[in-house]
Motif scaffolding. Structure first.
Motif, mmCIF file in Angstrom:
data_model
loop_
_atom_site.group_PDB
_atom_site.id
_atom_site.type_symbol
_atom_site.label_atom_id
_atom_site.label_comp_id
_atom_site.label_asym_id
_atom_site.label_seq_id
_atom_site.Cartn_x
_atom_site.Cartn_y
_atom_site.Cartn_z
ATOM 1 N N LEU A 60 -4.123 -7.846 -3.901
ATOM 2 C CA LEU A 60 -3.277 -6.757 -5.034
ATOM 3 C C LEU A 60 -3.867 -5.530 -4.857
ATOM 4 O O LEU A 60 -2.765 -4.689 -5.028
ATOM 5 C CB LEU A 60 -4.273 -7.406 -6.295
ATOM 6 N N GLU A 61 -5.067 -4.982 -4.493
ATOM 7 C CA GLU A 61 -5.258 -3.554 -4.209
ATOM 8 C C GLU A 61 -4.295 -3.125 -3.169
ATOM 9 O O GLU A 61 -4.066 -1.818 -3.052
ATOM 10 C CB GLU A 61 -6.746 -3.366 -4.024
ATOM 11 N N GLN A 62 -3.778 -3.856 -2.283
ATOM 12 C CA GLN A 62 -3.062 -3.321 -1.221
ATOM 13 C C GLN A 62 -1.404 -3.559 -1.678
ATOM 14 O O GLN A 62 -0.645 -3.496 -0.327
ATOM 15 C CB GLN A 62 -3.248 -3.939 0.022
ATOM 16 N N ASN A 63 -1.346 -4.119 -2.762
ATOM 17 C CA ASN A 63 0.156 -4.311 -3.205
ATOM 18 C C ASN A 63 0.730 -5.485 -2.302
ATOM 19 O O ASN A 63 1.931 -5.438 -2.317
ATOM 20 C CB ASN A 63 1.172 -3.092 -3.225
ATOM 21 N N LYS A 64 -0.064 -6.385 -1.798
ATOM 22 C CA LYS A 64 0.554 -7.616 -1.183
ATOM 23 C C LYS A 64 0.513 -8.683 -2.369
ATOM 24 O O LYS A 64 -0.317 -9.759 -2.324
ATOM 25 C CB LYS A 64 -0.570 -7.917 -0.210
ATOM 26 N N PHE A 65 1.625 -8.657 -3.087
ATOM 27 C CA PHE A 65 1.457 -9.625 -4.382
ATOM 28 C C PHE A 65 1.596 -10.985 -4.260
ATOM 29 O O PHE A 65 1.019 -11.909 -4.753
ATOM 30 C CB PHE A 65 2.499 -8.842 -5.440
#
Length: 229
Positions: A126-131
């Motif tokens: 999530l922190e890396q926008n890998k949803f």
């Protein structure tokens, strides 16, 4: 009593170690650290000393030192899953996400379906926008433990980040059902309701979060007239 024992026998590691644990229990972390340091000098290959000293460094916000201690634990026992998880948490806290991912995955190899590293792997993604990866891991964590309110909260936030507000509200609500006083989820649900244009629902949740002690909700009610206060 431990201090008395130390006065009578200053070379016995167990007295320093026991007193360190007691200091840690009462949140006197600096005193605990001194005794853990003494314990490590007297008995340099005892895994438990480094593990609990690492936890103490964590409480003091000295994350790099905590990482060193958890690494020492893993040198002594490479299959100690809690040391992998805790070091992963330190890496996550310091935004070393690739290293955190490796440690959480290793912890899962040792203890499959363990809900804590599953949830935190989701947070790494999530922190890396890998949803998509985040959603998948939060769902697996929930399947592993249906009472994992943190996974529901994080799943809700992931959907909120993608502007899927109905799904966000649904998952925030599940977190709240499991932990009715979880004001982070209540305030998060308020944000999702506001984005949907549900001002009444937004105000209801903000007031509830404020009643439970959420400082952000309290401050909002003090500085805004949206909710009629």
């Amino acid at each position: 009593m431990q201090s008395l024992f130390i006065k009578n026998d200053s070379t016995n590691v167990k007295y320093y170690y026991n007193r360190a644990l007691l200091y840690k229990e009462i949140q006197d972390y600096k005193s605990a650290l001194k005794d853990f340091n003494k314990s490590a000098k007297l008995y340099p290959n005892e895994l438990a000393i480094y593990y609990y000293r690492g936890a103490t460094y964590d409480r003091l916000g000295e994350y790099d030192k905590a990482i060193l201690d958890f690494t020492k634990v893993l040198e002594l026992n490479p299959e100690f899953e809690w040391a992998l998880f805790d070091r992963g948490m330190m890496y996550f806290t310091t935004k070393a996400y690739a290293k955190a991912e490796v440690d959480f995955k290793k912890a899962l190899e040792l203890k499959p379906n363990w809900t804590l590293p599953l949830t935190n792997l989701g947070k790494v993604y999530l922190e890396q926008n890998k949803f998509d990866e985040a959603i998948a891991h939060f769902k697996v964590a929930i399947n592993s433990d249906s009472k994992n309110y943190l996974a529901y909260q994080n799943l809700g936030y992931t959907y909120f980040s993608q502007k899927e507000y109905d799904l966000a509200i649904e998952n925030y609500s599940k977190a709240i059902d499991l932990f009715p006083k979880y004001y982070n989820a209540i305030r998060s649900r308020a944000d999702a309701k506001k984005e949907k244009g549900d001002l009444d629902g937004f105000c209801e949740d903000v007031k509830l979060a404020a009643k439970l002690g959420d400082l952000k909700a309290i401050n909002y009610l003090k500085t805004s007239n949206d909710c009629g206060i």
